[in-house]
Design a protein around this motif. Structure first.
Motif, PDB file in Angstrom:
ATOM      1  N   ASN A  20     -50.546 -39.078 -49.430  1.00 47.34           N
ATOM      2  CA  ASN A  20     -51.681 -38.824 -50.327  1.00 47.34           C
ATOM      3  C   ASN A  20     -51.260 -38.201 -51.657  1.00 47.34           C
ATOM      4  N   ARG A  21     -50.280 -37.311 -51.655  1.00 51.21           N
ATOM      5  CA  ARG A  21     -49.861 -36.682 -52.917  1.00 51.21           C
ATOM      6  C   ARG A  21     -49.191 -37.685 -53.853  1.00 51.21           C
ATOM      7  N   ASP A  22     -48.375 -38.573 -53.282  1.00 53.37           N
ATOM      8  CA  ASP A  22     -47.741 -39.598 -54.112  1.00 53.37           C
ATOM      9  C   ASP A  22     -48.791 -40.521 -54.729  1.00 53.37           C
ATOM     10  N   LEU A  23     -49.759 -40.925 -53.914  1.00 50.83           N
ATOM     11  CA  LEU A  23     -50.828 -41.782 -54.439  1.00 50.83           C
ATOM     12  C   LEU A  23     -51.651 -41.050 -55.488  1.00 50.83           C
ATOM     13  N   PHE A  24     -51.930 -39.773 -55.236  1.00 51.95           N
ATOM     14  CA  PHE A  24     -52.681 -38.998 -56.221  1.00 51.95           C
ATOM     15  C   PHE A  24     -51.922 -38.958 -57.546  1.00 51.95           C
ATOM     16  N   GLY A  25     -50.625 -38.691 -57.482  1.00 50.17           N
ATOM     17  CA  GLY A  25     -49.808 -38.659 -58.700  1.00 50.17           C
ATOM     18  C   GLY A  25     -49.823 -39.995 -59.418  1.00 50.17           C
ATOM     19  N   TYR A  26     -49.731 -41.066 -58.671  1.00 55.31           N
ATOM     20  CA  TYR A  26     -49.788 -42.418 -59.242  1.00 55.31           C
ATOM     21  C   TYR A  26     -51.102 -42.626 -59.990  1.00 55.31           C
ATOM     22  N   PHE A  27     -52.211 -42.341 -59.313  1.00 56.51           N
ATOM     23  CA  PHE A  27     -53.517 -42.557 -59.937  1.00 56.51           C
ATOM     24  C   PHE A  27     -53.771 -41.579 -61.077  1.00 56.51           C
ATOM     25  N   TYR A  28     -53.312 -40.343 -60.919  1.00 60.20           N
ATOM     26  CA  TYR A  28     -53.545 -39.360 -61.971  1.00 60.20           C
ATOM     27  C   TYR A  28     -52.836 -39.772 -63.258  1.00 60.20           C
ATOM     28  N   ARG A  29     -51.635 -40.282 -63.106  1.00 54.83           N
ATOM     29  CA  ARG A  29     -50.895 -40.720 -64.298  1.00 54.83           C
ATOM     30  C   ARG A  29     -51.533 -41.950 -64.931  1.00 54.83           C
ATOM     31  N   LEU A  30     -52.236 -42.731 -64.138  1.00 50.38           N
ATOM     32  CA  LEU A  30     -52.925 -43.905 -64.689  1.00 50.38           C
ATOM     33  C   LEU A  30     -54.264 -43.545 -65.321  1.00 50.38           C
ATOM     34  N   THR A  31     -54.979 -42.592 -64.735  1.00 48.56           N
ATOM     35  CA  THR A  31     -56.341 -42.295 -65.196  1.00 48.56           C
ATOM     36  C   THR A  31     -56.475 -40.989 -65.956  1.00 48.56           C
ATOM     37  N   ASP A  39     -60.734 -39.890 -55.615  1.00 46.71           N
ATOM     38  CA  ASP A  39     -61.586 -40.971 -55.109  1.00 46.71           C
ATOM     39  C   ASP A  39     -60.775 -42.236 -54.844  1.00 46.71           C
ATOM     40  N   LEU A  40     -59.859 -42.550 -55.748  1.00 42.60           N
ATOM     41  CA  LEU A  40     -59.038 -43.750 -55.578  1.00 42.60           C
ATOM     42  C   LEU A  40     -58.109 -43.625 -54.378  1.00 42.60           C
ATOM     43  N   VAL A  41     -57.573 -42.427 -54.146  1.00 40.80           N
ATOM     44  CA  VAL A  41     -56.727 -42.205 -52.964  1.00 40.80           C
ATOM     45  C   VAL A  41     -57.544 -42.470 -51.704  1.00 40.80           C
ATOM     46  N   TYR A  63     -44.469 -50.191 -50.119  1.00 36.43           N
ATOM     47  CA  TYR A  63     -44.697 -51.346 -50.989  1.00 36.43           C
ATOM     48  C   TYR A  63     -46.079 -51.937 -50.730  1.00 36.43           C
ATOM     49  N   TRP A  64     -46.418 -52.049 -49.459  1.00 32.95           N
ATOM     50  CA  TRP A  64     -47.743 -52.563 -49.095  1.00 32.95           C
ATOM     51  C   TRP A  64     -48.826 -51.589 -49.561  1.00 32.95           C
ATOM     52  N   MET A  65     -48.570 -50.304 -49.365  1.00 33.04           N
ATOM     53  CA  MET A  65     -49.533 -49.286 -49.779  1.00 33.04           C
ATOM     54  C   MET A  65     -49.759 -49.332 -51.298  1.00 33.04           C
ATOM     55  N   TYR A  66     -48.671 -49.437 -52.079  1.00 39.65           N
ATOM     56  CA  TYR A  66     -48.829 -49.482 -53.532  1.00 39.65           C
ATOM     57  C   TYR A  66     -49.468 -50.786 -54.000  1.00 39.65           C
ATOM     58  N   SER A  67     -49.288 -51.868 -53.263  1.00 41.92           N
ATOM     59  CA  SER A  67     -49.977 -53.099 -53.665  1.00 41.92           C
ATOM     60  C   SER A  67     -51.481 -52.928 -53.464  1.00 41.92           C
ATOM     61  N   ILE A  68     -51.873 -52.246 -52.408  1.00 44.14           N
ATOM     62  CA  ILE A  68     -53.294 -51.952 -52.198  1.00 44.14           C
ATOM     63  C   ILE A  68     -53.782 -50.966 -53.251  1.00 44.14           C
ATOM     64  N   ALA A  69     -52.956 -49.980 -53.580  1.00 45.21           N
ATOM     65  CA  ALA A  69     -53.328 -49.007 -54.615  1.00 45.21           C
ATOM     66  C   ALA A  69     -53.517 -49.710 -55.965  1.00 45.21           C
ATOM     67  N   LYS A  70     -52.614 -50.594 -56.281  1.00 42.62           N
ATOM     68  CA  LYS A  70     -52.723 -51.326 -57.547  1.00 42.62           C
ATOM     69  C   LYS A  70     -54.007 -52.146 -57.585  1.00 42.62           C
ATOM     70  N   ASN A  71     -54.303 -52.841 -56.504  1.00 40.00           N
ATOM     71  CA  ASN A  71     -55.530 -53.638 -56.457  1.00 40.00           C
ATOM     72  C   ASN A  71     -56.776 -52.763 -56.548  1.00 40.00           C
ATOM     73  N   LEU A  74     -57.032 -51.870 -60.205  1.00 39.38           N
ATOM     74  CA  LEU A  74     -57.481 -53.028 -60.987  1.00 39.38           C
ATOM     75  C   LEU A  74     -58.962 -53.313 -60.745  1.00 39.38           C
ATOM     76  N   ASP A  75     -59.407 -53.129 -59.513  1.00 40.32           N
ATOM     77  CA  ASP A  75     -60.838 -53.305 -59.222  1.00 40.32           C
ATOM     78  C   ASP A  75     -61.674 -52.316 -60.029  1.00 40.32           C
ATOM     79  N   LEU A  76     -61.189 -51.087 -60.140  1.00 45.94           N
ATOM     80  CA  LEU A  76     -61.903 -50.093 -60.934  1.00 45.94           C
ATOM     81  C   LEU A  76     -61.922 -50.488 -62.405  1.00 45.94           C
ATOM     82  N   LEU A  77     -60.787 -50.964 -62.912  1.00 45.60           N
ATOM     83  CA  LEU A  77     -60.735 -51.391 -64.312  1.00 45.60           C
ATOM     84  C   LEU A  77     -61.697 -52.542 -64.581  1.00 45.60           C
ATOM     85  N   LYS A  78     -61.733 -53.491 -63.663  1.00 47.51           N
ATOM     86  CA  LYS A  78     -62.645 -54.628 -63.827  1.00 47.51           C
ATOM     87  C   LYS A  78     -64.096 -54.163 -63.796  1.00 47.51           C
ATOM     88  N   LYS A  79     -64.369 -53.219 -62.912  1.00 47.78           N
ATOM     89  CA  LYS A  79     -65.731 -52.723 -62.742  1.00 47.78           C
ATOM     90  C   LYS A  79     -66.186 -51.916 -63.962  1.00 47.78           C
TER      91      LYS A  79
END
Length: 175
Positions: A20-31, A39-41, A63-71, A74-79
């Motif tokens: 969860n912390r790695d994903l949070f860092g990923y999303f935080y750096r993006l948003t 919320d994204l995590v 790798y699978w987890m980050y592909s889901i994270a990326k999608n 991207l879903d949020l960006l599209k929305k």
């Protein structure tokens, strides 16, 4: 994840604790938004559970987890089309290092804030490539697989993104 796929849902908590912390860092750096990142995590872990039947166990789980994270991102960006970025790092900031003096801490904080601002000014593709390679530690080949493009395209995105970041930071510092 293979155990979760087989029906042992109690292992989902362990996956959450590990990633969860790695994903949070990923999303935080993006948003640049702590609440949105949290919320994204949560959405990623929901999708991991929902789509557990598609996990094949080939390659590393992250790798699978980050592909889901990326999608998910991207879903949020599209929305939203354009995300309203705010400076809300309260739940992600590191504790100050007592060995550093106040001036060093101030300079480091200012540089970190400049980097956050500069990251938001480059394209989402370049930002994601930089975040995955420089902050999340993924290799270009791994990012290329996640992004469905060539390794050279990722190298180019990172290189061009870093050059843009440098120019933006120089402009921001000169203000």
């Amino acid at each position: 994840m293979l155990r979760v796929k087989e029906g042992d849902l109690s292992k989902m908590g362990l996956l959450y604790e590990r990633h969860n912390r790695d994903l949070f860092g990923y999303f935080y750096r993006l948003t640049n938004n702590a609440t949105r990142s949290e919320d994204l995590v949560q959405k990623v872990f929901y999708r991991l559970l929902k789509y557990r039947h598609t996990y094949r166990g080939e390659g590393k789980f992250v790798y699978w987890m980050y592909s889901i994270a990326k999608n998910t991102w991207l879903d949020l960006l599209k929305k939203k089309r354009i995300i309203d970025y705010r400076d809300d790092a309260s739940s992600y900031e590191e504790f100050p290092n007592p060995e550093k003096n106040a001036e060093d801490l101030l300079i480091a904080t200012e540089r970190k804030n400049l980097l956050k601002t500069a990251l938001q000014q480059i394209s989402p593709e370049k930002r994601e490539a930089i975040v995955l390679s420089k902050f999340q530690g993924l290799k270009y080949q791994e990012i290329a697989q996640l992004s469905n493009c060539t390794e050279n395209a990722i190298k180019s995105r990172v290189q061009r993104g870093l050059l843009e970041l440098k120019d933006i930071m120089l402009k921001l510092e000169s203000r």
